[in-house]
Design a protein around this motif. Structure first.
Motif, mmCIF file in Angstrom:
data_model
loop_
_atom_site.group_PDB
_atom_site.id
_atom_site.type_symbol
_atom_site.label_atom_id
_atom_site.label_comp_id
_atom_site.label_asym_id
_atom_site.label_seq_id
_atom_site.Cartn_x
_atom_site.Cartn_y
_atom_site.Cartn_z
ATOM 1 N N TYR A 71 21.879 57.724 86.313
ATOM 2 C CA TYR A 71 22.059 56.088 86.241
ATOM 3 C C TYR A 71 20.771 55.334 86.350
ATOM 4 C CZ TYR A 71 24.353 51.688 87.045
ATOM 5 O OH TYR A 71 24.771 50.412 87.138
ATOM 6 N N ASP A 72 19.766 55.912 86.922
ATOM 7 C CA ASP A 72 18.489 55.250 86.993
ATOM 8 C C ASP A 72 17.704 55.245 85.726
ATOM 9 O OD1 ASP A 72 18.570 55.000 89.858
ATOM 10 O OD2 ASP A 72 17.601 56.327 90.331
ATOM 11 N N ALA A 73 17.858 56.524 84.979
ATOM 12 C CA ALA A 73 17.134 56.461 83.593
ATOM 13 C C ALA A 73 17.792 55.283 82.652
ATOM 14 C CB ALA A 73 17.437 57.896 83.038
ATOM 15 N N LEU A 74 19.263 55.423 82.788
ATOM 16 C CA LEU A 74 19.937 54.261 82.044
ATOM 17 C C LEU A 74 19.560 52.815 82.382
ATOM 18 C CD1 LEU A 74 23.444 55.967 81.905
ATOM 19 C CD2 LEU A 74 21.804 55.716 79.961
ATOM 20 N N PHE A 75 19.410 52.727 83.786
ATOM 21 C CA PHE A 75 19.189 51.300 84.100
ATOM 22 C C PHE A 75 17.675 50.901 83.612
ATOM 23 C CE2 PHE A 75 17.365 48.388 87.683
ATOM 24 C CZ PHE A 75 18.493 47.726 87.599
ATOM 25 N N ALA A 76 16.838 51.820 83.656
ATOM 26 C CA ALA A 76 15.256 51.647 83.346
ATOM 27 C C ALA A 76 15.244 51.175 81.822
ATOM 28 C CB ALA A 76 14.448 52.940 83.384
ATOM 29 N N GLU A 77 16.260 51.730 81.029
ATOM 30 C CA GLU A 77 16.205 51.083 79.668
ATOM 31 C C GLU A 77 16.883 49.904 79.686
ATOM 32 O OE1 GLU A 77 18.481 53.996 77.243
ATOM 33 O OE2 GLU A 77 17.167 55.647 77.493
ATOM 34 N N ALA A 78 17.883 49.613 80.404
ATOM 35 C CA ALA A 78 18.727 48.550 80.090
ATOM 36 C C ALA A 78 18.418 47.299 81.086
ATOM 37 C CB ALA A 78 20.322 48.800 79.998
ATOM 38 N N GLY A 79 17.909 47.635 82.209
ATOM 39 C CA GLY A 79 17.801 46.728 83.442
ATOM 40 C C GLY A 79 16.552 45.534 83.133
ATOM 41 N N PRO A 80 16.103 45.098 84.073
ATOM 42 C CA PRO A 80 15.132 44.001 83.902
ATOM 43 C C PRO A 80 13.844 44.744 83.305
ATOM 44 C CG PRO A 80 16.134 43.848 86.243
ATOM 45 C CD PRO A 80 16.720 44.865 85.429
ATOM 46 N N ALA A 81 13.172 43.724 82.683
ATOM 47 C CA ALA A 81 11.788 44.350 81.950
ATOM 48 C C ALA A 81 10.918 44.769 83.124
ATOM 49 C CB ALA A 81 11.131 43.285 81.524
ATOM 50 N N SER A 82 10.551 46.124 82.916
ATOM 51 C CA SER A 82 9.337 46.587 83.906
ATOM 52 C C SER A 82 8.399 47.194 83.248
ATOM 53 C CB SER A 82 10.168 47.722 84.637
ATOM 54 O OG SER A 82 10.461 48.783 83.932
ATOM 55 N N PHE A 83 7.226 47.341 83.918
ATOM 56 C CA PHE A 83 5.887 47.879 83.487
ATOM 57 C C PHE A 83 6.381 49.610 82.816
ATOM 58 C CE2 PHE A 83 1.794 46.037 85.371
ATOM 59 C CZ PHE A 83 2.508 44.717 84.797
ATOM 60 N N GLU A 84 7.180 50.261 83.943
ATOM 61 C CA GLU A 84 7.685 51.474 83.295
ATOM 62 C C GLU A 84 8.369 51.547 81.910
ATOM 63 O OE1 GLU A 84 6.620 51.050 87.455
ATOM 64 O OE2 GLU A 84 8.169 50.070 86.100
ATOM 65 N N PHE A 85 9.283 50.754 81.695
ATOM 66 C CA PHE A 85 9.927 50.775 80.717
ATOM 67 C C PHE A 85 9.314 50.089 79.383
ATOM 68 C CE2 PHE A 85 12.741 48.133 77.817
ATOM 69 C CZ PHE A 85 13.587 49.146 77.168
ATOM 70 N N LEU A 86 8.545 49.048 79.555
ATOM 71 C CA LEU A 86 7.561 48.569 78.433
ATOM 72 C C LEU A 86 6.344 49.105 78.331
ATOM 73 C CD1 LEU A 86 8.044 44.853 79.394
ATOM 74 C CD2 LEU A 86 9.270 45.904 77.603
ATOM 75 N N HIS A 87 5.897 49.951 79.187
ATOM 76 C CA HIS A 87 4.659 50.734 78.875
ATOM 77 C C HIS A 87 3.648 49.761 78.849
ATOM 78 C CE1 HIS A 87 6.798 54.340 78.503
ATOM 79 N NE2 HIS A 87 7.627 53.804 77.422
ATOM 80 N N ILE A 88 3.380 48.767 79.653
ATOM 81 C CA ILE A 88 2.560 47.704 79.496
ATOM 82 C C ILE A 88 1.065 48.102 80.053
ATOM 83 C CG2 ILE A 88 1.993 45.645 80.617
ATOM 84 C CD1 ILE A 88 4.899 44.799 80.517
ATOM 85 N N ASP A 89 0.038 47.839 79.131
ATOM 86 C CA ASP A 89 -1.151 47.882 79.763
ATOM 87 C C ASP A 89 -1.755 46.380 79.848
ATOM 88 O OD1 ASP A 89 -4.076 48.145 79.579
ATOM 89 O OD2 ASP A 89 -3.982 49.509 78.095
ATOM 90 N N VAL A 90 -2.128 46.053 81.038
ATOM 91 C CA VAL A 90 -2.308 45.025 81.432
ATOM 92 C C VAL A 90 -3.581 44.304 80.916
ATOM 93 C CG1 VAL A 90 -2.849 43.149 83.364
ATOM 94 C CG2 VAL A 90 -0.837 45.180 83.524
ATOM 95 N N ASP A 91 -4.434 45.073 80.825
ATOM 96 C CA ASP A 91 -5.853 44.768 80.528
ATOM 97 C C ASP A 91 -5.697 44.402 78.952
ATOM 98 O OD1 ASP A 91 -7.070 45.361 83.012
ATOM 99 O OD2 ASP A 91 -7.831 47.060 82.374
#
Length: 220
Positions: A71-91
């Motif tokens: 469920y957590d894996a599905l939630f990571a795809e569909a839930g609120p935007a997150s660094f983990e899901f978006l693979h964000i490089d802040v810099d």
């Protein structure tokens, strides 16, 4: 002929070989999603998920720690935007600047939310929240996303590119909260190409309005 030689050449049931790992993982996610949608998270068992895919219960644990992890894996795809899901490089995001980075960031979120599996999971998400955390867990995930995504806005504020009279966390909310409207209206399991196009139009209009409101003259 001994017993071993009489075994069929097809794949053995049980823990999948490493080469089969990614494919089996995706099948498990899809099977679990179908069961969560049909009968709810609490009523779904690991054994049922395994049976849907045609593997033994133990095979699941080569990919996930258990039902909640699925469920957590599905939630990571569909839930609120997150660094983990978006693979964000802040810099990299900060260096790109808000005029270009904000539309790109929103596009990445909407691409994820538009996938067939995520659209299917949306109805489950509204009913189940974050799984064992329920709707309170979903609220907590939203607050975590706001905490994470405020970092680039703070940097842009310090650089004079974004209005500094508004809290960075509030800017994150003002950017992402309205995206739930096109998501709920158009990004459902039965969405057509017209639905997807309508969602994109609403999102594009929102992003333009947001940037008009928050960018400084220096950033225009």
């Amino acid at each position: 002929m001994d017993q071993t030689s009489r075994q069929p050449a097809g794949r053995r049931r049980g823990r999948p070989p490493k080469s089969d790992g990614p494919a089996t993982r995706e099948l498990l996610l899809d099977a679990a999603l179908e069961l969560f949608a049909r009968q709810g998270f609490a009523a779904t068992t690991v054994r049922q998920i395994a049976a849907e895919v045609g593997v033994r219960d133990a095979a699941i644990y080569g990919h996930f720690a258990g039902k909640q992890a699925i469920y957590d894996a599905l939630f990571a795809e569909a839930g609120p935007a997150s660094f983990e899901f978006l693979h964000i490089d802040v810099d990299a995001l900060v260096a790109t600047g808000p005029r270009k980075a904000v539309p790109e960031l929103v596009a990445r979120v909407m691409t994820g939310w538009s996938s067939p599996r995520t659209r299917r999971f949306t109805s489950v998400l509204l009913r189940e929240g974050s799984g064992t955390g329920g709707l309170s867990g979903l609220a907590a995930a939203i607050e975590t996303a706001r905490d994470q995504l405020q970092a680039p806005f703070r940097s842009w504020q310090r650089a004079g590119l974004v209005r500094a009279d508004l809290a960075a966390r509030q800017l994150v909310w003002e950017l992402f909260a309205p995206l739930q409207v096109p998501r709920m209206l158009h990004l459902h399991a039965e969405a057509t190409e017209d639905d997807l196009a309508a969602a994109r139009r609403l999102v594009d209009d929102h992003v333009k309005f947001f940037l008009n409101c928050v960018l400084t003259e220096r950033s225009r």
